[in-house]
Design a protein around this motif. Structure first.
Motif, PDB file in Angstrom:
ATOM      1  N   HIS A   7     -35.779 -69.335 -56.776  1.00 12.11           N
ATOM      2  CA  HIS A   7     -35.019 -67.606 -57.561  1.00 12.11           C
ATOM      3  C   HIS A   7     -35.698 -68.438 -59.157  1.00 12.11           C
ATOM      4  O   HIS A   7     -34.875 -68.991 -59.653  1.00 12.11           O
ATOM      5  CB  HIS A   7     -34.087 -67.406 -56.895  1.00 12.11           C
ATOM      6  CG  HIS A   7     -33.692 -67.165 -55.624  1.00 12.11           C
ATOM      7  ND1 HIS A   7     -34.646 -65.923 -54.607  1.00 12.11           N
ATOM      8  CD2 HIS A   7     -32.979 -68.753 -55.040  1.00 12.11           C
ATOM      9  CE1 HIS A   7     -34.437 -66.651 -54.024  1.00 12.11           C
ATOM     10  NE2 HIS A   7     -33.774 -67.313 -53.220  1.00 12.11           N
ATOM     11  N   MET A  42     -33.651 -62.999 -61.443  1.00 15.80           N
ATOM     12  CA  MET A  42     -33.427 -62.213 -60.404  1.00 15.80           C
ATOM     13  C   MET A  42     -32.738 -62.845 -60.158  1.00 15.80           C
ATOM     14  O   MET A  42     -31.399 -61.600 -59.433  1.00 15.80           O
ATOM     15  CB  MET A  42     -34.917 -62.955 -58.783  1.00 15.80           C
ATOM     16  CG  MET A  42     -34.378 -62.364 -58.235  1.00 15.80           C
ATOM     17  SD  MET A  42     -33.317 -63.314 -56.718  1.00 15.80           S
ATOM     18  CE  MET A  42     -33.885 -62.515 -55.389  1.00 15.80           C
ATOM     19  N   VAL A  43     -31.827 -63.435 -59.263  1.00 15.41           N
ATOM     20  CA  VAL A  43     -30.046 -63.365 -59.247  1.00 15.41           C
ATOM     21  C   VAL A  43     -29.050 -62.459 -59.833  1.00 15.41           C
ATOM     22  O   VAL A  43     -28.571 -62.721 -58.909  1.00 15.41           O
ATOM     23  CB  VAL A  43     -29.733 -65.210 -59.319  1.00 15.41           C
ATOM     24  CG1 VAL A  43     -28.193 -65.834 -58.688  1.00 15.41           C
ATOM     25  CG2 VAL A  43     -30.658 -65.953 -58.189  1.00 15.41           C
ATOM     26  N   THR A  44     -29.300 -63.298 -61.211  1.00 17.13           N
ATOM     27  CA  THR A  44     -28.076 -62.384 -62.443  1.00 17.13           C
ATOM     28  C   THR A  44     -28.387 -60.809 -62.708  1.00 17.13           C
ATOM     29  O   THR A  44     -27.637 -60.419 -61.965  1.00 17.13           O
ATOM     30  CB  THR A  44     -28.493 -63.072 -63.739  1.00 17.13           C
ATOM     31  OG1 THR A  44     -29.589 -62.699 -64.146  1.00 17.13           O
ATOM     32  CG2 THR A  44     -28.096 -64.496 -63.933  1.00 17.13           C
ATOM     33  N   ARG A  45     -29.761 -60.292 -61.490  1.00 15.40           N
ATOM     34  CA  ARG A  45     -29.670 -59.083 -61.433  1.00 15.40           C
ATOM     35  C   ARG A  45     -28.970 -58.475 -60.054  1.00 15.40           C
ATOM     36  O   ARG A  45     -29.477 -56.991 -60.220  1.00 15.40           O
ATOM     37  CB  ARG A  45     -31.280 -58.465 -61.503  1.00 15.40           C
ATOM     38  CG  ARG A  45     -31.623 -58.928 -63.136  1.00 15.40           C
ATOM     39  CD  ARG A  45     -33.334 -58.622 -62.745  1.00 15.40           C
ATOM     40  NE  ARG A  45     -34.499 -58.563 -62.597  1.00 15.40           N
ATOM     41  CZ  ARG A  45     -35.011 -59.835 -62.625  1.00 15.40           C
ATOM     42  NH1 ARG A  45     -34.856 -60.254 -63.909  1.00 15.40           N
ATOM     43  NH2 ARG A  45     -35.155 -60.230 -61.870  1.00 15.40           N
ATOM     44  N   GLN A  46     -28.608 -59.780 -59.636  1.00 12.07           N
ATOM     45  CA  GLN A  46     -27.996 -58.720 -58.134  1.00 12.07           C
ATOM     46  C   GLN A  46     -26.851 -58.116 -58.617  1.00 12.07           C
ATOM     47  O   GLN A  46     -26.332 -58.826 -59.671  1.00 12.07           O
ATOM     48  CB  GLN A  46     -27.928 -59.834 -57.019  1.00 12.07           C
ATOM     49  CG  GLN A  46     -29.104 -60.960 -56.552  1.00 12.07           C
ATOM     50  CD  GLN A  46     -30.282 -59.988 -56.200  1.00 12.07           C
ATOM     51  OE1 GLN A  46     -30.318 -59.042 -55.177  1.00 12.07           O
ATOM     52  NE2 GLN A  46     -31.493 -59.780 -56.790  1.00 12.07           N
ATOM     53  N   PRO A  47     -26.578 -57.041 -57.423  1.00 12.57           N
ATOM     54  CA  PRO A  47     -25.798 -55.644 -57.379  1.00 12.57           C
ATOM     55  C   PRO A  47     -24.196 -57.095 -57.424  1.00 12.57           C
ATOM     56  O   PRO A  47     -24.478 -58.296 -56.650  1.00 12.57           O
ATOM     57  CB  PRO A  47     -25.311 -55.221 -56.765  1.00 12.57           C
ATOM     58  CG  PRO A  47     -26.361 -55.343 -55.454  1.00 12.57           C
ATOM     59  CD  PRO A  47     -27.608 -56.825 -55.981  1.00 12.57           C
ATOM     60  N   LEU A  51     -21.490 -59.382 -56.449  1.00 16.22           N
ATOM     61  CA  LEU A  51     -21.152 -59.793 -55.039  1.00 16.22           C
ATOM     62  C   LEU A  51     -19.567 -60.614 -54.968  1.00 16.22           C
ATOM     63  O   LEU A  51     -19.209 -60.785 -56.147  1.00 16.22           O
ATOM     64  CB  LEU A  51     -21.428 -60.948 -54.357  1.00 16.22           C
ATOM     65  CG  LEU A  51     -22.971 -59.336 -54.284  1.00 16.22           C
ATOM     66  CD1 LEU A  51     -24.197 -61.115 -53.561  1.00 16.22           C
ATOM     67  CD2 LEU A  51     -23.255 -58.680 -53.577  1.00 16.22           C
ATOM     68  N   TRP A  79     -20.857 -63.810 -51.370  1.00 23.19           N
ATOM     69  CA  TRP A  79     -21.479 -65.212 -52.443  1.00 23.19           C
ATOM     70  C   TRP A  79     -22.463 -65.786 -51.561  1.00 23.19           C
ATOM     71  O   TRP A  79     -22.974 -66.784 -51.204  1.00 23.19           O
ATOM     72  CB  TRP A  79     -21.512 -65.299 -53.568  1.00 23.19           C
ATOM     73  CG  TRP A  79     -22.239 -64.681 -55.103  1.00 23.19           C
ATOM     74  CD1 TRP A  79     -21.407 -63.615 -55.899  1.00 23.19           C
ATOM     75  CD2 TRP A  79     -23.259 -64.308 -54.924  1.00 23.19           C
ATOM     76  NE1 TRP A  79     -22.354 -63.292 -56.644  1.00 23.19           N
ATOM     77  CE2 TRP A  79     -23.524 -63.578 -56.305  1.00 23.19           C
ATOM     78  CE3 TRP A  79     -24.651 -65.020 -54.118  1.00 23.19           C
ATOM     79  CZ2 TRP A  79     -24.988 -62.934 -56.752  1.00 23.19           C
ATOM     80  CZ3 TRP A  79     -25.844 -64.586 -55.032  1.00 23.19           C
ATOM     81  CH2 TRP A  79     -25.640 -63.475 -56.048  1.00 23.19           C
ATOM     82  N   GLU A 123     -24.666 -65.351 -48.325  1.00 26.17           N
ATOM     83  CA  GLU A 123     -25.876 -65.199 -48.932  1.00 26.17           C
ATOM     84  C   GLU A 123     -26.181 -66.912 -49.314  1.00 26.17           C
ATOM     85  O   GLU A 123     -27.425 -67.389 -48.869  1.00 26.17           O
ATOM     86  CB  GLU A 123     -25.911 -64.483 -50.549  1.00 26.17           C
ATOM     87  CG  GLU A 123     -25.994 -63.189 -50.807  1.00 26.17           C
ATOM     88  CD  GLU A 123     -27.142 -63.056 -49.664  1.00 26.17           C
ATOM     89  OE1 GLU A 123     -28.194 -63.155 -49.990  1.00 26.17           O
ATOM     90  OE2 GLU A 123     -26.620 -61.593 -48.892  1.00 26.17           O
ATOM     91  N   ASN A 181     -21.186 -63.058 -62.181  1.00 26.50           N
ATOM     92  CA  ASN A 181     -22.700 -62.262 -61.836  1.00 26.50           C
ATOM     93  C   ASN A 181     -21.265 -61.860 -60.979  1.00 26.50           C
ATOM     94  O   ASN A 181     -22.575 -61.820 -59.666  1.00 26.50           O
ATOM     95  CB  ASN A 181     -23.862 -61.614 -61.618  1.00 26.50           C
ATOM     96  CG  ASN A 181     -24.637 -60.540 -61.034  1.00 26.50           C
ATOM     97  OD1 ASN A 181     -23.426 -59.691 -61.634  1.00 26.50           O
ATOM     98  ND2 ASN A 181     -25.426 -60.395 -60.107  1.00 26.50           N
TER      99      ASN A 181
END
Length: 111
Positions: free
Chosen positions: A61, A65-70, A72, A77, A80, A108
């Motif tokens: 990743h 991409m990771v920091t744009r996740q909602p 959690l 997390w 995930e 995040n």
């Protein structure tokens, strides 16, 4: 017989497509010999656990991409990160799951 011998020799280093021998690249590459260089500035934000995220998460990743996740929670997390290891075969030790999840919450998350 000569035609058969020529075909066998050609097919060893090529693939026959519609009766034409198409050369194939040598199969010398190995997954063990792959090196990856990441562009500068494309790492996770610094903080406790960023070394783990940079070492293990950036394999598949981008940090963006990771920091744009909602946002959690820790438990989300952790689920995930566990999934990445168990289902997708991410190559990091099970002992790192909590530390990576804690880090992801700090950058995040929803504590």
């Amino acid at each position: 017989m000569k035609l058969w011998a020529a075909w066998v020799a050609a097919s060893a280093a090529s693939t026959i497509v519609w009766g034409v021998a198409v050369a194939q690249p040598p199969r010398t590459a190995s997954r063990d010999n792959v090196e990856v260089s990441l562009p500068a500035g494309k790492a996770f934000p610094s903080g406790p656990g960023s070394d783990l995220a940079n070492a293990h998460c950036l394999i598949c990743h981008s940090a963006g991409m990771v920091t744009r996740q909602p946002p959690l929670s820790f438990d989300d997390w952790k689920a995930e990160v566990s999934k990445m290891r168990a289902v997708y075969g991410a190559p990091f030790p099970a002992e790192s799951i909590d530390d990576i999840a804690r880090y992801l919450v700090t950058i995040n998350g929803n504590p």
